[in-house]
Write a protein that holds these residues in place. Sequence first.
Motif, short mmCIF file in Angstrom:
data_model
loop_
_atom_site.label_atom_id
_atom_site.label_comp_id
_atom_site.label_asym_id
_atom_site.label_seq_id
_atom_site.Cartn_x
_atom_site.Cartn_y
_atom_site.Cartn_z
N LEU A 6 -1.61 5.94 5.87
CA LEU A 6 -1.19 5.96 4.48
C LEU A 6 -0.63 7.29 4.03
O LEU A 6 0.07 7.36 3.03
CB LEU A 6 -2.39 5.61 3.59
CG LEU A 6 -3.04 4.25 3.88
CD1 LEU A 6 -4.35 4.13 3.14
CD2 LEU A 6 -2.10 3.13 3.50
N GLU A 7 -0.92 8.35 4.75
CA GLU A 7 -0.47 9.67 4.36
C GLU A 7 0.99 9.85 4.76
O GLU A 7 1.35 9.63 5.92
CB GLU A 7 -1.33 10.75 5.04
CG GLU A 7 -1.09 12.15 4.54
CD GLU A 7 -1.56 12.37 3.11
OE1 GLU A 7 -0.97 13.23 2.46
OE2 GLU A 7 -2.46 11.67 2.65
N THR A 38 -5.98 3.51 7.88
CA THR A 38 -6.66 4.80 7.81
C THR A 38 -5.79 5.80 7.05
O THR A 38 -4.63 5.51 6.73
CB THR A 38 -6.94 5.36 9.21
OG1 THR A 38 -5.69 5.67 9.84
CG2 THR A 38 -7.72 4.37 10.06
N GLU A 39 -6.34 6.95 6.80
CA GLU A 39 -5.58 7.99 6.09
C GLU A 39 -4.29 8.32 6.83
O GLU A 39 -3.26 8.56 6.22
CB GLU A 39 -6.45 9.24 5.95
CG GLU A 39 -5.85 10.30 5.08
CD GLU A 39 -6.82 11.44 4.81
OE1 GLU A 39 -6.48 12.28 3.99
OE2 GLU A 39 -7.89 11.49 5.43
N LEU A 65 0.83 -1.21 0.00
CA LEU A 65 0.00 0.00 0.00
C LEU A 65 0.86 1.26 0.00
O LEU A 65 0.60 2.21 -0.74
CB LEU A 65 -0.93 0.02 1.22
CG LEU A 65 -2.18 -0.83 1.12
CD1 LEU A 65 -2.89 -0.88 2.46
CD2 LEU A 65 -3.11 -0.30 0.05
N MET A 121 -3.79 11.05 -5.99
CA MET A 121 -4.51 9.93 -5.41
C MET A 121 -4.67 10.15 -3.91
O MET A 121 -3.75 10.59 -3.23
CB MET A 121 -3.76 8.62 -5.63
CG MET A 121 -4.49 7.42 -5.08
SD MET A 121 -3.58 5.88 -5.28
CE MET A 121 -2.46 5.97 -3.89
N SER A 122 -5.85 9.84 -3.42
CA SER A 122 -6.11 9.95 -1.99
C SER A 122 -6.75 8.66 -1.51
O SER A 122 -7.67 8.14 -2.15
CB SER A 122 -7.05 11.13 -1.74
OG SER A 122 -7.37 11.19 -0.37
N LEU A 123 -6.24 8.13 -0.42
CA LEU A 123 -6.81 6.93 0.19
C LEU A 123 -7.25 7.29 1.60
O LEU A 123 -6.41 7.46 2.49
CB LEU A 123 -5.77 5.79 0.25
CG LEU A 123 -5.27 5.24 -1.07
CD1 LEU A 123 -4.12 4.27 -0.84
CD2 LEU A 123 -6.40 4.54 -1.80
N ARG A 139 1.18 4.12 -2.95
CA ARG A 139 1.02 5.55 -2.69
C ARG A 139 2.24 6.32 -3.21
O ARG A 139 2.12 7.40 -3.79
CB ARG A 139 0.81 5.79 -1.19
CG ARG A 139 0.75 7.23 -0.78
CD ARG A 139 -0.42 7.94 -1.48
NE ARG A 139 -0.32 9.36 -1.32
CZ ARG A 139 -0.99 10.06 -0.42
NH1 ARG A 139 -1.82 9.46 0.40
NH2 ARG A 139 -0.84 11.35 -0.34
N ASP A 145 -9.47 5.44 3.56
CA ASP A 145 -9.46 4.19 4.33
C ASP A 145 -9.33 3.03 3.37
O ASP A 145 -9.92 3.04 2.29
CB ASP A 145 -10.75 4.03 5.12
CG ASP A 145 -10.91 5.08 6.20
OD1 ASP A 145 -10.11 5.04 7.15
OD2 ASP A 145 -11.82 5.91 6.08
N VAL A 146 -8.58 2.03 3.76
CA VAL A 146 -8.43 0.81 2.97
C VAL A 146 -8.70 -0.37 3.91
O VAL A 146 -8.14 -0.44 5.01
CB VAL A 146 -7.01 0.68 2.38
CG1 VAL A 146 -6.84 -0.66 1.67
CG2 VAL A 146 -6.72 1.83 1.43
#
Length: 105
Positions: A97-98, A93-94, A15, A47-49, A19, A51-52
Motif C-alpha cells: 500500500l505504500e 501489507t504496508e 485501496l 493516513m497510514s495503513l 491512499r 495491514d488491511v
Amino acid sequence: MTRFSDLVGGLGTDLVRGRTHADRASVEAARLYADEPLLRGARIPHMSLADVTIEVKYAISLVSHKGTEILVTPGELADTRPEHLGTLTLRFTEDDLEPPAHPAG
C-alpha cells in the motif's frame, strides 16, 4: 455479471485510490499548516495503513470455459446455504500500500 478477477483486482485498486486521496489531503493540510504560524511546527495529518485484510463471502453459480464468473445477486447470496459459500481473504501489507519513494530532484 462480475468476473471474479475484476472483483479481486477492484478491491486492490480501490485501496490504492483511497491512499491517493488521503495523500492529497495531507498535501493540502501541509500547505495550510505552512501558511498558519501557530500550526507550522505541528505534525501534518497522514493516513497510514500497516495491514488491511478483506474477507469476501462468495458463491460461484457458473464456471465457463472462458473463466469463472460470479452470477449471484446479493439476495441469492443471502439465501445460499453456508456449506455452498466460500470465503476469499485478501491481505495487503504496508509494502503493498505504500507508494514508492520518489528521488529528490
